[in-house]
Design an enzyme around this catalytic site. Structure first.
Site, PDB file in Angstrom:
ATOM      1  N   ASP A   1       6.809   0.578  11.708  1.00  0.00           N
ATOM      2  CA  ASP A   1       7.150  -0.353  10.593  1.00  0.00           C
ATOM      3  C   ASP A   1       8.499  -1.321  10.720  1.00  0.00           C
ATOM      4  O   ASP A   1       8.269  -2.573  10.638  1.00  0.00           O
ATOM      5  CB  ASP A   1       7.372   0.292   9.300  1.00  0.00           C
TER       6      ASP A   1
ATOM      7  N   LYS B   1       6.932   6.287  -6.178  1.00  0.00           N
ATOM      8  CA  LYS B   1       5.994   5.183  -5.443  1.00  0.00           C
ATOM      9  C   LYS B   1       5.046   6.187  -4.203  1.00  0.00           C
ATOM     10  O   LYS B   1       5.703   6.431  -3.352  1.00  0.00           O
ATOM     11  CB  LYS B   1       6.823   4.165  -4.699  1.00  0.00           C
TER      12      LYS B   1
HETATM   13  S1  IVH Z   1       3.111  -1.221  -9.146  1.00  0.00           S
HETATM   14  C1  IVH Z   1       2.543  -5.328 -10.034  1.00  0.00           C
HETATM   15  N1  IVH Z   1       3.494   1.479  -9.068  1.00  0.00           N
HETATM   16  O1  IVH Z   1       3.189  -0.122  -3.708  1.00  0.00           O
HETATM   17  C2  IVH Z   1       2.692  -4.309  -9.422  1.00  0.00           C
HETATM   18  N2  IVH Z   1       2.812   0.360  -6.989  1.00  0.00           N
HETATM   19  O2  IVH Z   1       4.685  -1.980  -1.953  1.00  0.00           O
HETATM   20  C3  IVH Z   1       2.072  -3.511  -8.508  1.00  0.00           C
HETATM   21  N3  IVH Z   1       2.406   1.829  -5.191  1.00  0.00           N
HETATM   22  O3  IVH Z   1       0.757  -2.658  -3.872  1.00  0.00           O
HETATM   23  C4  IVH Z   1       2.285  -1.944  -8.104  1.00  0.00           C
HETATM   24  N4  IVH Z   1       2.934   3.735  -5.910  1.00  0.00           N
HETATM   25  O4  IVH Z   1      -0.113  -0.091  -3.698  1.00  0.00           O
HETATM   26  C5  IVH Z   1       3.086   0.347  -8.407  1.00  0.00           C
HETATM   27  N5  IVH Z   1       3.828   3.755  -8.960  1.00  0.00           N
HETATM   28  C6  IVH Z   1       3.595   2.712  -8.421  1.00  0.00           C
HETATM   29  C7  IVH Z   1       3.163   2.494  -7.024  1.00  0.00           C
HETATM   30  C8  IVH Z   1       2.952   1.545  -6.495  1.00  0.00           C
HETATM   31  C9  IVH Z   1       2.470   3.010  -4.859  1.00  0.00           C
HETATM   32  C10 IVH Z   1       2.033   0.750  -4.146  1.00  0.00           C
HETATM   33  C11 IVH Z   1       0.843  -0.324  -4.718  1.00  0.00           C
HETATM   34  C12 IVH Z   1       1.714  -1.560  -4.479  1.00  0.00           C
HETATM   35  C13 IVH Z   1       2.572  -1.174  -3.517  1.00  0.00           C
HETATM   36  C14 IVH Z   1       3.712  -2.334  -3.175  1.00  0.00           C
END
Ligand code: IVH
Length: 707
Positions: free
Chosen positions: A40, A125
């Site tokens: 990465d 996350k």
């Molecule tokens: S919110 C508008 N919440 O992380 C906000 N994303 O790096 C959209 N992801 O595309 C995402 N856990 O695929 C959100 N608790 C979480 C998440 C999460 C994983 C991923 C998601 C996003 C990416 C961004």
């Protein structure tokens, strides 16, 4: 922002073109094939360099610039569908200060007084892949991957096999898209890899996923949903997309409603009142990380009030109302036992750190890449040193610090000769890599090339893995790829451990690959920089071996004939020559570096001999542009007006796939006119001529019905 090293616009343009191709290739490896080749961190370095150059040369930002894409464009085999609302990405914070700054920004943007509390939600996350589930009247009607954020892949059938995801939800609004993460538990990931290994006919070629995220992606994005069904996928909702009504005024309330519909939501989702509270939550989740059944890589904070979220909107592709607070990479201390040099198929010498085994983030690590001689110098590492190792959800662990640094020792002496064949090891001008100059006299390169030739993504010869390739090579049975096809059952039977059935199977497996698809054949040749994507691009563009040969002869002649103009600087000449070479190859996605590598390969008499010899044994198949049967097959179609759901390129690609010809003008030869908004003269002409006119929805219908 640091200034780019190279202020020359022409050089910057060339570099941006090659960065676009390179990043696209790594995106494809990561997202479409789930087989990343670089860490990465290295990927980020490419993206950063791209951003740096674009900032310095705003006029040179390309239409296909990586900065305009999120993730990767969707892969070829699943149908692409536009998202009703774009799927956004998240900005990252790496420190407590950055989290405080995020909240301060929100306050400034909304002009909130200090007395006004800013509540957030905090949740893990998840390291999976995001997916949008569309419910209409409570019924799951569509599931899409994120794709490039605008257009995803249709994985409805696959998602139907995931137990966490209900097919129906009660009391939901008429339209509601639930968005969240498809992921795999760590234990299920380990069991899956073990099962794939146990089931493989040839364990050497068994498919193995690098991490749970790749396993989840590879399992979800299957054309055959039966494969997805056999994979233990899970889902956690973290938000929503299009919604005819939103069941609450706060993030927390809507997430509670989603949980109430029976869709899993993280049980660690909490509402926090201020930054201190948010950070406390972060520490709590970080402390629990190792015990969670799935991989997480940070904590996501979202503004709780939805009216504020709406006012904040987004900047670029990320919302202003959310941020991901990433965990630091996991680290461990160990001893560097030795530095080994591996010789790759293209002669690249890669130093590999052999380590005292150590556990980092739940995985026992014994090797780490040292990348190249510069990296060894930078770290000042010598065997015996104590080092700090880092694993950041990456495929390959990295040494990030040397605790025994001692500049007085100088740099560890990188071998000046290839450890395999003794040929000189040299660094090309402007390159960081050191390569063995032995070419095909280097046994390591030859074995690697033969192994590559037979490998899964190349000719995919079942039963011809590294062990057999090495032993056949050592005993002089195979020296070049063509020799593989000259192997006989008798030769094999004369060897130890070969019997009637095993020998027969291998010969059959070899014979089965005498008419390989052209792109696999090209990839199998192991030309430097020609990966699967480039091979496919070339095959599509030139259709046959003959077509390619004609182009290459022409391109070689152009390269030979391009001479410096009077008073032209070396650099200018080099750029002009590269442009001519790229133009001669005339293949989208192929930039100067790749073009030169292809011509270098073809210019070498030995390589030509190897290929001609091989072509006496195998006949690569011409590319047949696949068409799907449809009422427009063989018809001429004109698109006019502004299309709402499709770009012109997509519409053309769809027509191509249906075997229709796309024309720009309406004439007596036109069979069908597809009109978008504001269609004018062409529409009238079509009507005058009595040609069938349909709208965009009618076209979408034809595309959807084709089979
Ligand atoms: S919110 C508008 N919440 O992380 C906000 N994303 O790096 C959209 N992801 O595309 C995402 N856990 O695929 C959100 N608790 C979480 C998440 C999460 C994983 C991923 C998601 C996003 C990416 C961004």
């Amino acid at each position: 922002m640091t200034a780019p090293d190279d202020p020359d616009p022409a050089a910057a343009a060339a570099e941006l073109a090659s960065l676009a191709a390179e990043i696209a290739r790594h995106n494809a490896l990561y997202h479409a094939q789930d087989a990343p080749e670089i860490s990465d961190a290295d990927y980020d370095a490419l993206v950063r360099r791209n951003a740096e150059l674009e900032a310095a040369f705003p006029d040179l930002v390309r239409a296909d610039s990586p900065s305009r894409l999120i993730g990767a464009a969707p892969s070829g085999h699943l149908a692409k569908v536009a998202h009703a609302r774009p799927m956004l990405s998240l900005d990252n914070a790496f420190s407590d200060e950055e989290v405080a700054e995020f909240v301060a920004r929100v306050r400034r943007f909304l002009s909130l007084p200090e007395s006004e509390p800013v509540a957030l939600t905090a949740e893990p996350k998840i390291d999976g892949l995001s997916c949008s589930l569309r419910y209409e009247e409570g019924v799951l009607v569509q599931a899409l991957t994120r794709g490039d954020g605008q257009t995803g892949e249709n994985v409805t059938a696959n998602v139907a096999t995931i137990g966490d995801i209900p097919q129906r939800i009660e009391d939901a609004p008429a339209v509601f898209e639930i968005r969240g993460e498809v992921y795999m538990d760590k234990a299920d990931f380990a069991a899956l890899n073990a099962r794939l290994l146990a089931e493989a006919v040839d364990p050497e070629k068994a498919r193995q996923f690098a991490n749970p995220r790749n396993a989840a992606a590879g399992s979800l994005r299957q054309k055959d949903a039966a494969i997805t069904a056999a994979r233990p996928l899970r889902f956690l909702a973290h938000g929503w997309g299009e919604a005819s009504a939103v069941p609450g005024d706060t993030q927390a309330a809507v997430m509670a409603a989603i949980a109430g519909w029976g869709v899993p939501v993280s049980d660690r989702l909490t509402r926090v009142d201020d930054v201190a509270d948010a950070l406390a939550q972060y520490r709590a989740i970080e402390a629990a990380r190792a015990d969670l059944p799935f991989d997480i890589d940070g904590v996501v904070y979202k503004l709780d009030r939805l009216d504020w979220q709406r006012r904040l909107g987004q900047v670029g592709r990320a919302p202003r109302w959310a941020i991901a607070h990433k965990f630091p990479a996991q680290k461990a201390q160990t001893t560097l036992r030795a530095i080994d040099i591996q010789v790759g198929r293209t002669g690249k010498l890669t130093p590999v750190a052999r380590l005292e085994p150590v556990t980092v983030g739940g995985v026992v690590v014994t090797n780490a890449t040292l990348h190249n001689a510069d990296e060894i110098g930078r770290l000042n590492v010598w065997p015996g040193d104590r080092v700090i190792l880092q694993r950041a959800g990456d495929v390959i662990p990295q040494i990030v610090e040397n605790l025994s640094r001692d500049e007085a020792r100088g740099a560890w002496p990188f071998p000046a000769a290839c450890p395999e064949c003794g040929s000189a090891a040299e660094r090309e001008i402007g390159e960081v890599d050191i390569r063995c100059t032995g070419g095909l006299i280097c046994p390591a390169q030859r074995v690697e090339r033969l192994r590559h030739f037979a490998s899964r993504h190349a000719l995919d010869i079942e039963g011809l893995g590294i062990t057999n390739v090495e032993s056949f090579f050592r005993d002089g049975l195979i020296q070049s790829p063509a020799d593989i096809f000259r192997l006989t059952k008798e030769t094999l039977l004369a060897r130890e451990r070969w019997a009637e059935v095993s020998a027969g199977n291998l010969i059959d497996a070899i014979d089965a690959k005498r008419a390989p698809p052209l792109d696999r054949f090209l990839f199998a040749l192991g030309i430097r920089h020609v990966g699967e994507i480039t091979a496919r691009d070339l095959a599509r563009r030139y259709v046959s071996m003959r077509g390619l040969a004609v182009m290459i002869r022409h391109a070689l002649a152009i390269r030979r004939r391009t001479a410096p103009a009077p008073a032209e600087t070396d650099r200018k000449f080099e750029i002009r020559r590269q442009k001519a070479v790229v133009a001669a190859l005339d293949t989208p996605g192929i930039g100067p570096e790749v073009a030169e590598a292809i011509l270098d390969f073809a210019a070498e008499a030995h390589n030509r001999a190897v290929v001609f010899d091989l072509l006496r044994q195998v006949a690569p198949q011409d590319v047949v542009h696949e068409t799907r049967a449809s009422p427009v097959t063989g018809k001429t179609v004109v698109f006019t007006g502004r299309l709402e759901t499709l770009s012109r390129d997509e519409a053309k690609a769809q027509a191509d796939a249906l075997g229709a010809k796309v024309a720009s003008a309406v004439s007596g030869k036109t069979d069908l006119v597809v009109v978008g908004a504001d269609a004018g003269a062409k529409r009238r002409k079509a009507e005058e001529l009595g040609i069938t006119v349909i709208d965009e929805a009618g076209w979408a219908d034809i595309v959807a019905r084709a089979h």
